[in-house]
Write a protein that holds these residues in place. Structure first.
Motif, PDB file in Angstrom:
ATOM      1  N   GLY A   1       1.229  -1.440   0.109  1.00 39.44           N
ATOM      2  CA  GLY A   1      -0.034  -0.125   0.590  1.00 39.44           C
ATOM      3  C   GLY A   1       0.925   0.938  -0.446  1.00 39.44           C
ATOM      4  N   SER A   2       2.060   1.163   0.835  1.00 43.68           N
ATOM      5  CA  SER A   2       2.551   2.381   1.014  1.00 43.68           C
ATOM      6  C   SER A   2       3.805   3.010  -0.180  1.00 43.68           C
ATOM      7  CB  SER A   2       2.870   2.732   2.666  1.00 43.68           C
ATOM      8  OG  SER A   2       2.151   2.755   3.003  1.00 43.68           O
ATOM      9  N   GLY A   3       4.361   1.380  -0.726  1.00 43.94           N
ATOM     10  CA  GLY A   3       5.078   1.070  -1.315  1.00 43.94           C
ATOM     11  C   GLY A   3       6.827   1.432  -1.113  1.00 43.94           C
ATOM     12  N   ASP A   4       6.875   0.948   0.705  1.00 43.94           N
ATOM     13  CA  ASP A   4       7.769   0.018   0.868  1.00 43.94           C
ATOM     14  C   ASP A   4       8.333  -0.494   1.354  1.00 43.94           C
ATOM     15  OD1 ASP A   4       8.037   3.593   1.948  1.00 43.94           O
ATOM     16  OD2 ASP A   4       6.599   3.270   3.786  1.00 43.94           O
ATOM     17  N   GLY A   5       8.091  -2.018   0.573  1.00 44.34           N
ATOM     18  CA  GLY A   5       8.034  -2.631   0.550  1.00 44.34           C
ATOM     19  C   GLY A   5       9.863  -2.736  -0.553  1.00 44.34           C
ATOM     20  N   SER A   6      10.795  -3.747  -0.156  1.00 45.43           N
ATOM     21  CA  SER A   6      12.027  -4.161  -0.164  1.00 45.43           C
ATOM     22  C   SER A   6      12.099  -5.495  -1.013  1.00 45.43           C
ATOM     23  CB  SER A   6      12.904  -4.040   0.480  1.00 45.43           C
ATOM     24  OG  SER A   6      12.914  -4.509   1.826  1.00 45.43           O
ATOM     25  N   ASP A   7      13.003  -6.001  -1.304  1.00 45.11           N
ATOM     26  CA  ASP A   7      13.605  -7.480  -1.754  1.00 45.11           C
ATOM     27  C   ASP A   7      13.453  -8.233  -0.538  1.00 45.11           C
ATOM     28  OD1 ASP A   7      14.052  -7.093  -4.433  1.00 45.11           O
ATOM     29  OD2 ASP A   7      15.749  -6.827  -4.676  1.00 45.11           O
ATOM     30  N   ASP A   8      13.965  -7.742   0.538  1.00 44.03           N
ATOM     31  CA  ASP A   8      13.990  -8.271   2.288  1.00 44.03           C
ATOM     32  C   ASP A   8      12.460  -8.957   2.488  1.00 44.03           C
ATOM     33  OD1 ASP A   8      17.250  -7.869   1.881  1.00 44.03           O
ATOM     34  OD2 ASP A   8      17.207  -6.925   3.034  1.00 44.03           O
TER      35      ASP A   8
END
Length: 338
Positions: free
Chosen positions: A274-281
């Motif tokens: 939703g916030s676009g803060d996801g990373s590969d980790d």
């Protein structure tokens, strides 16, 4: 659907697309000749860029469905050769545009065209291929074929825009998701099959059955694609694992995992997607949440459901190699996710 897969495995082999390829091989050679001839241009970057994708290991599934559907109806003409090429050009054009929109780095296991030639050339070559597709449709001379394929092209574009609208919208419903994948994927499968009924002049009832077969196969195909983005490996997929996660696409595994998750899981999805803060980790945690919610397995079960609907749609056609090949193609499309 599971019965079809089980029967093949009992016979000692996995479901395969090989019977479909063998069924249409001579006709597909003619289609490939048309494709190669029509992608030529005095502007050298056009055949180079188009050829990078068209010759890049794609299975030609959609044109093969047109050819196999024509065989199912015992059609003995050749009109469907040019139309199969048109279907492939429409599909390739959408892939080129998709890679620019998504910022993809891989396509069919190769470096994406937009990273080699740039976004501008990639979009314009996609437009060139759309134009070639429409030339082939006009040459066929059937207003009905033109209506089906041009309508499909418009719906595909709408589906891609709709997918952009749902990007990072964590409240996206399963119903909306199905609308998106029907438009962006299943409609071209449906049109590819239906036009065989038109050129065979077998009437609207036959066309409707072929349309239903293609549409349900297309939905099943996309459901499996969306599941294996989280459960497959890059070598098999020909693209980067977790691309949908990084792009914030609300595919069914995410929708189900969010809906079924506890408060902590919901917070994760709201942050990462939703916030676009996801990373590969975060990808490993995303997959863990999906498995806890049975989101991947249930996505695959839905794919099997649509696979069964596809097979049911051609149940009344006579038995034979064409029907067997189309049935096994459905089993193959679904079994990719097992």
């Amino acid at each position: 659907m599971s019965a079809s897969v089980h029967a093949l495995r009992t016979a000692g082999r996995e479901p395969s697309i090989e019977p479909l390829m063998q069924l249409v091989a001579p006709a597909l050679n003619s289609v490939n000749e048309i494709i190669l001839a029509r992608m030529q241009s005095d502007v050298s970057v056009i055949p180079a860029l188009a050829g990078h994708l068209i010759s890049g290991g794609g299975k030609r599934l959609r044109p093969m469905l047109t050819l196999a559907s024509a065989r199912l109806l015992d059609y003995e003409g050749t009109r469907h050769h040019k139309l199969s090429a048109a279907v492939e050009f429409i599909h390739t054009a959408t892939l080129l545009h998709d890679d620019v929109v998504d910022g993809s780095e891989q396509r069919r296991g190769k470096k994406a065209a937009n990273l080699i030639w740039g976004n501008q050339a990639t979009v314009l070559v996609g437009d060139f291929l759309f134009s070639r597709a429409f030339e082939l449709m006009v040459e066929d001379g059937s207003l009905k074929v033109l209506k089906i394929l041009s309508g499909a092209s418009a719906v595909i574009a709408q589906g891609e825009v709709d997918q952009l609208q749902t990007q990072r919208r964590i409240d996206t419903t399963e119903e909306r998701y199905l609308q998106v994948i029907t438009a962006k994927t299943a409609v071209l499968f449906a049109a590819a099959c239906q036009i065989a009924g038109v050129v065979s002049e077998r009437g609207e009832e036959v066309e409707a059955k072929l349309e239903s077969f293609g549409r349900n196969l297309g939905i099943a195909f996309q459901l499996v694609d969306d599941a294996i983005d989280y459960a497959g490996n890059e070598a098999e997929m020909g693209k980067d694992a977790g691309d949908d996660f990084r792009e914030g696409k609300l595919t069914l595994p995410v929708i189900l995992a969010y809906k079924r998750g506890d408060a902590a899981a919901k917070r994760f999805w709201e942050r990462a997607i939703g916030s676009g803060d996801g990373s590969d980790d975060d990808l490993a945690e995303a997959i863990a949440h999906m498995r806890a919610a049975d989101a991947i397995s249930d996505t695959l079960e839905r794919a099997r459901h649509y696979g069964r609907l596809a097979i049911d749609a051609i149940a009344d056609f006579p038995a034979g190699k064409a029907k067997d090949a189309l049935t096994e193609t459905v089993a193959f499309a679904v079994a990719r996710g097992y």
